[in-house]
Design a protein around this motif. Structure first.
Motif, mmCIF file in Angstrom:
data_model
loop_
_atom_site.group_PDB
_atom_site.id
_atom_site.type_symbol
_atom_site.label_atom_id
_atom_site.label_comp_id
_atom_site.label_asym_id
_atom_site.label_seq_id
_atom_site.Cartn_x
_atom_site.Cartn_y
_atom_site.Cartn_z
ATOM 1 N N ALA A 93 34.039 -20.446 -33.825
ATOM 2 C CA ALA A 93 32.717 -20.093 -34.316
ATOM 3 C C ALA A 93 33.193 -19.052 -35.591
ATOM 4 O O ALA A 93 32.370 -19.590 -36.452
ATOM 5 N N ALA A 94 33.772 -18.504 -35.316
ATOM 6 C CA ALA A 94 33.780 -17.422 -36.085
ATOM 7 C C ALA A 94 35.866 -16.847 -36.166
ATOM 8 O O ALA A 94 36.272 -17.237 -34.943
ATOM 9 N N ILE A 95 35.645 -15.699 -37.355
ATOM 10 C CA ILE A 95 37.199 -15.416 -37.360
ATOM 11 C C ILE A 95 36.147 -14.097 -38.093
ATOM 12 O O ILE A 95 35.530 -13.939 -39.132
ATOM 13 N N ILE A 96 36.557 -12.527 -37.387
ATOM 14 C CA ILE A 96 36.236 -11.688 -37.525
ATOM 15 C C ILE A 96 37.570 -10.720 -37.587
ATOM 16 O O ILE A 96 38.551 -11.182 -37.678
ATOM 17 N N VAL A 97 37.736 -9.978 -39.418
ATOM 18 C CA VAL A 97 38.235 -9.558 -40.052
ATOM 19 C C VAL A 97 37.892 -7.985 -40.887
ATOM 20 O O VAL A 97 36.651 -8.065 -40.982
ATOM 21 N N GLU A 98 37.848 -7.188 -40.506
ATOM 22 C CA GLU A 98 38.410 -5.889 -41.019
ATOM 23 C C GLU A 98 38.650 -5.795 -42.422
ATOM 24 O O GLU A 98 40.147 -6.392 -42.622
ATOM 25 N N PRO A 99 37.956 -5.660 -43.423
ATOM 26 C CA PRO A 99 38.627 -5.449 -45.125
ATOM 27 C C PRO A 99 39.794 -4.552 -44.945
ATOM 28 O O PRO A 99 40.585 -4.357 -45.702
ATOM 29 N N VAL A 100 39.012 -3.189 -43.750
ATOM 30 C CA VAL A 100 40.584 -1.990 -44.074
ATOM 31 C C VAL A 100 40.516 -1.939 -42.781
ATOM 32 O O VAL A 100 39.472 -1.693 -42.424
ATOM 33 N N GLN A 101 41.365 -2.219 -41.881
ATOM 34 C CA GLN A 101 41.787 -1.638 -40.726
ATOM 35 C C GLN A 101 41.551 -0.465 -40.340
ATOM 36 O O GLN A 101 42.351 0.552 -40.783
ATOM 37 N N GLY A 102 40.467 0.213 -39.675
ATOM 38 C CA GLY A 102 40.048 1.308 -39.066
ATOM 39 C C GLY A 102 40.960 1.930 -38.153
ATOM 40 O O GLY A 102 41.687 2.262 -38.676
ATOM 41 N N GLU A 103 41.323 1.724 -36.995
ATOM 42 C CA GLU A 103 41.583 2.622 -35.696
ATOM 43 C C GLU A 103 42.928 2.121 -35.724
ATOM 44 O O GLU A 103 44.182 2.796 -35.583
ATOM 45 N N GLY A 104 43.293 1.043 -36.560
ATOM 46 C CA GLY A 104 44.530 0.229 -36.190
ATOM 47 C C GLY A 104 45.744 0.776 -37.844
ATOM 48 O O GLY A 104 46.380 0.202 -36.915
ATOM 49 N N GLY A 105 44.995 1.675 -37.722
ATOM 50 C CA GLY A 105 45.831 2.484 -39.182
ATOM 51 C C GLY A 105 45.713 2.504 -40.534
ATOM 52 O O GLY A 105 46.593 2.250 -42.025
ATOM 53 N N PHE A 106 44.768 2.320 -41.239
ATOM 54 C CA PHE A 106 43.546 2.171 -42.159
ATOM 55 C C PHE A 106 44.691 1.051 -43.446
ATOM 56 O O PHE A 106 44.645 1.046 -44.133
ATOM 57 N N TYR A 107 44.723 -0.528 -42.999
ATOM 58 C CA TYR A 107 45.736 -1.235 -42.992
ATOM 59 C C TYR A 107 44.955 -2.327 -44.348
ATOM 60 O O TYR A 107 43.848 -2.091 -43.747
ATOM 61 N N ILE A 108 44.868 -2.204 -45.179
ATOM 62 C CA ILE A 108 43.918 -2.734 -45.914
ATOM 63 C C ILE A 108 44.447 -4.214 -46.497
ATOM 64 O O ILE A 108 46.077 -5.002 -46.411
ATOM 65 N N ALA A 109 43.558 -4.972 -46.096
ATOM 66 C CA ALA A 109 43.790 -6.553 -45.772
ATOM 67 C C ALA A 109 44.124 -7.044 -47.681
ATOM 68 O O ALA A 109 42.998 -6.585 -48.229
ATOM 69 N N PRO A 110 44.942 -7.627 -48.386
ATOM 70 C CA PRO A 110 45.412 -8.429 -49.000
ATOM 71 C C PRO A 110 43.926 -8.823 -49.698
ATOM 72 O O PRO A 110 43.620 -10.123 -48.826
ATOM 73 N N PRO A 111 43.647 -8.786 -50.741
ATOM 74 C CA PRO A 111 42.737 -10.327 -51.788
ATOM 75 C C PRO A 111 42.660 -11.694 -51.485
ATOM 76 O O PRO A 111 42.008 -12.541 -50.420
ATOM 77 N N GLU A 112 44.426 -11.799 -51.555
ATOM 78 C CA GLU A 112 44.730 -12.808 -51.353
ATOM 79 C C GLU A 112 44.262 -13.687 -49.930
ATOM 80 O O GLU A 112 43.954 -14.710 -49.471
ATOM 81 N N PHE A 113 44.783 -12.515 -49.276
ATOM 82 C CA PHE A 113 44.133 -13.000 -47.710
ATOM 83 C C PHE A 113 42.728 -13.183 -47.339
ATOM 84 O O PHE A 113 42.948 -14.319 -46.600
ATOM 85 N N LEU A 114 42.033 -12.612 -47.512
ATOM 86 C CA LEU A 114 40.506 -12.426 -47.577
ATOM 87 C C LEU A 114 40.204 -14.415 -47.922
ATOM 88 O O LEU A 114 39.479 -14.850 -47.483
ATOM 89 N N GLN A 115 40.817 -14.688 -49.086
ATOM 90 C CA GLN A 115 40.450 -15.682 -50.148
ATOM 91 C C GLN A 115 40.533 -16.707 -49.322
ATOM 92 O O GLN A 115 40.176 -17.393 -49.161
ATOM 93 N N ARG A 116 42.269 -16.951 -48.485
ATOM 94 C CA ARG A 116 42.833 -17.844 -47.999
ATOM 95 C C ARG A 116 41.827 -18.238 -46.454
ATOM 96 O O ARG A 116 41.993 -18.825 -45.422
#
Length: 437
Positions: A206-229
Motif C-alpha cells: 500500500a505504501a512506503i513510509i520514509v523520513e526525509p531526515v531520520q529523527g531518532e535514527g541519527g539525523f541521517y539526511i535522505a539524498p534527494p536522488e533517493f527520494l526521487q527514485r
C-alpha cells in the motif's frame, strides 16, 4: 503543589520515582519551573539554554507571545466539542493553510489529530483504504511512534520495541541510504526491490513510509536522488509514498516540509511536534482524492484537532511568516555547522557533522573511526552540558549522535553562548576517564 517553596530537583525526582513507572525515562534530572523562548529555569532557580526544544516541538520557542495570546483568546470562547459533533472554524483554517503549504500541484485535504503516532497510523489506514493493499515498507533506523503499529514500522529495537511484540503483520524494512556507514542510494533502492522479490509482491504494498531526515535514527539526511527514485518506484507499482515529517516538518529544516528540498510530491505527509508550538496537534496532509477514500466516520478522534491546539497552530504559522523563521532556520544551521567544524578540528571524536537547515547533528566515534561509535562519550557530554547549564539530547542506533533542535527564535548571542558551553564540554571530555565516570 507546583513550584512550592520547598521544592528541589532531588525531592521531585524522588517523588517521580515513587509515582511513575521506570519505563518513562528522564534524560536529565531537572524539573522546569519556567520557560521563555530558548531558556528555561528549574525549580531551584537555575537557568539553562535549551538546545533540545522538547524534541523538535518548540521551533517557535517556549511560550511564544503569539501562541500564548491565541490560546488565551480561544480559552475565552470554547475548549472542546469533538469536531465530529460540532465543527469549528480554527480546524478548517488550519487544514486550509496546511493544504496550501504542502508541496506539489495536486489538490490537498488535511485530517487533524493529536500525536505524531496517531498521524502515522491514520496515514497507513488511508493508504490501505485507497489501494486495497495490506503491505507497508519502512526503513531501518526509522522512527514512527510508540503504538503497536508505529513500533512495527520503527526500525530501532532499543528502547522502543524490546519486549513489546508481536507487532502487526505486513510490515517490511529496507535499508536507508547512509554513505557514512557504507549504504549507497543504489543499495537502498535495491533493498526495496529485493523485498518485492523475497517478501511481498509490489502489487500488495500500500505504501512506503520514509523520513526525509531520520529523527531518532541519527539525523541521517535522505539524498534527494533517493527520494526521487522512491517516488518513481512508487509510481511504477501503484504504491503511495508517505513522508513522515513529524520531526522535520513545521519549518525545522528551512522549508515548511523537508521533502520540498528534493522536489518530490509525496502522496501523504504526516506532521506534528512543532505544528502547534507545544500544544498536542498532528495532521495527515495528502492528495484530495486519496484523503477522500475512507468512508464517512472512518477517520477522526475525540480530541483530534483540539480548538486550543488549532489556535496555537495558526499563531505558529503567523509567527513563521512575520519573523521569517524559514530563513532563520537556514541561518542557524549555517552558524552551528561553522562552529561545530571548528570544534571537530580540535576534537577528532567528532566524526561527522550534518544538517538540513536547523536540524543539526554530530556523530561521535572513538578515534574518528565510523566503525567505533562512542556512546559513553556522548552520555558524558550530555551530563556535563546539563551541569554547565545547557540542555542537549542524543539519538542514533548506537546512542552516539548528539542532535540540536534549538528554537528558531533564539538570538545569535544565545546560540553562541550555548555553543561555547558545548566547546567547554569537549574540553572536559578530553581530560576525562570515561571508565571511572
Amino acid at each position: 503543589m507546583h513550584n512550592s517553596p520547598a521544592t528541589s530537583n532531588a525531592t521531585l525526582m524522588s517523588r517521580r520515582n515513587q509515582a511513575i513507572p521506570r519505563g518513562v525515562g528522564n534524560i536529565h534530572e531537572v524539573f522546569i519551573a519556567r520557560g521563555e523562548n530558548a531558556e528555561i529555569w528549574d525549580v531551584e532557580g537555575r537557568r539553562y539554554i535549551d538546545f533540545a526544544g522538547g524534541i523538535a516541538v518548540l521551533n517557535t520557542g517556549h511560550r511564544h507571545a503569539r501562541v500564548v495570546e491565541a490560546v488565551k483568546d480561544q480559552l475565552e470562547r470554547y475548549t472542546h466539542t469533538c469536531f465530529q459533533v460540532l465543527a469549528y472554524e480554527p480546524y478548517v483554517e488550519v487544514a486550509e493553510r496546511l493544504n496550501a503549504l504542502a508541496p506539489g500541484k495536486s489538490p490537498k485535504k488535511t485530517l487533524l489529530l493529536t500525536t505524531g503516532a496517531e498521524a502515522v497510523e491514520n496515514a497507513v489506514k488511508i493508504a490501505r483504504s485507497h489501494t486495497g493493499r495490506p503491505g507497508v515498507i519502512a526503513f531501518g533506523g526509522g522512527y514512527h511512534g510508540r503504538t503497536l503499529l508505529t513500533m512495527g514500522l520503527t526500525g530501532k529495537v532499543m528502547p522502543y520495541k524490546k519486549g513489546f511484540g508481536p507487532f502487526p503483520a505486513n510490515i517490511f524494512h529496507a535499508q536507508f541510504p547512509n554513505l557514512l556507514h557504507g549504504v549507497t542510494v543504489d543499495d537502498a533502492i535495491r533493498s526495496v526491490e529485493t523485498l518485492f522479490k523475497n517478501d511481498i509482491e509490489a502489487t500488495q504494498v500500500a505504501a512506503i513510509i520514509v523520513e526525509p531526515v531520520q529523527g531518532e535514527g541519527g539525523f541521517y539526511i535522505a539524498p534527494p536522488e533517493f527520494l526521487q527514485r522512491l517516488r518513481a518506484l512508487c509510481d511504477t507499482h501503484g504504491i503511495l509514498l508517505i513522508a513522515d515529517e513529524v520531526q522535520t516538518g513545521a519549518g525545522r529544516t528551512g522549508t515548511w516540509f523537508a521533502i520540498e528540498q528534493a522536489g518530490v510530491e509525496p502522496d501523504l505527509i504526516t506532521v506534528a511536534k512543532s505544528l502547534a508550538g507545544g500544544f498536542p496537534l498532528s495532521a495527515v496532509v495528502g492528495r484530495a482524492d486519496i484523503m477522500d477514500t475512507p468512508h464517512v466516520g472512518g477517520l477522526g478522534g475525540t480530541y483530534a484537532g483540539s480548538p486550543l491546539a488549532c489556535a496555537a497552530a495558526l499563531a505558529v504559522m503567523d509567527a513563521f511568516e512575520a519573523q521569517g523563521l524559514l530563513k532563520r532556520s537556514q541561518e542557524i544551521g549555517e552558524r552551528f555547522t561553522k562552529r561545530l567544524k571548528a570544534m571537530a578540528v580540535e576534537h577528532p571524536i567528532i566524526g561527522d557533522i550534518r544538517s538540513l537547515g536547523a536540524m543539526v547533528a554530530i556523530e561521535l566515534f572513538e578515534g574518528g573511526d565510523p566503525s567505533r561509535p562512542a556512546p559513553k562519550a556522548t552520555s558524558f557530554l550530555l551530563a556535563e552540558a546539563c551541569r554547565r547549564g545547557l540542555i542537549l539530547i542524543s539519538c542514533g542506533t548506537h546512542g552516539n549522535v548528539m542532535r540540536f533542535l534549538v528554537p528558531l527564535t533564539a538570538s545569535d548571542a544565545l546560540l553562541d553562548e550555548g555553543l561555547d558551553i558545548l566547546s567547554q564540554c569537549f574540553g572536559a571530555l578530553a581530560k576525562a576517564d570515561l571508565e571511572t565516570v
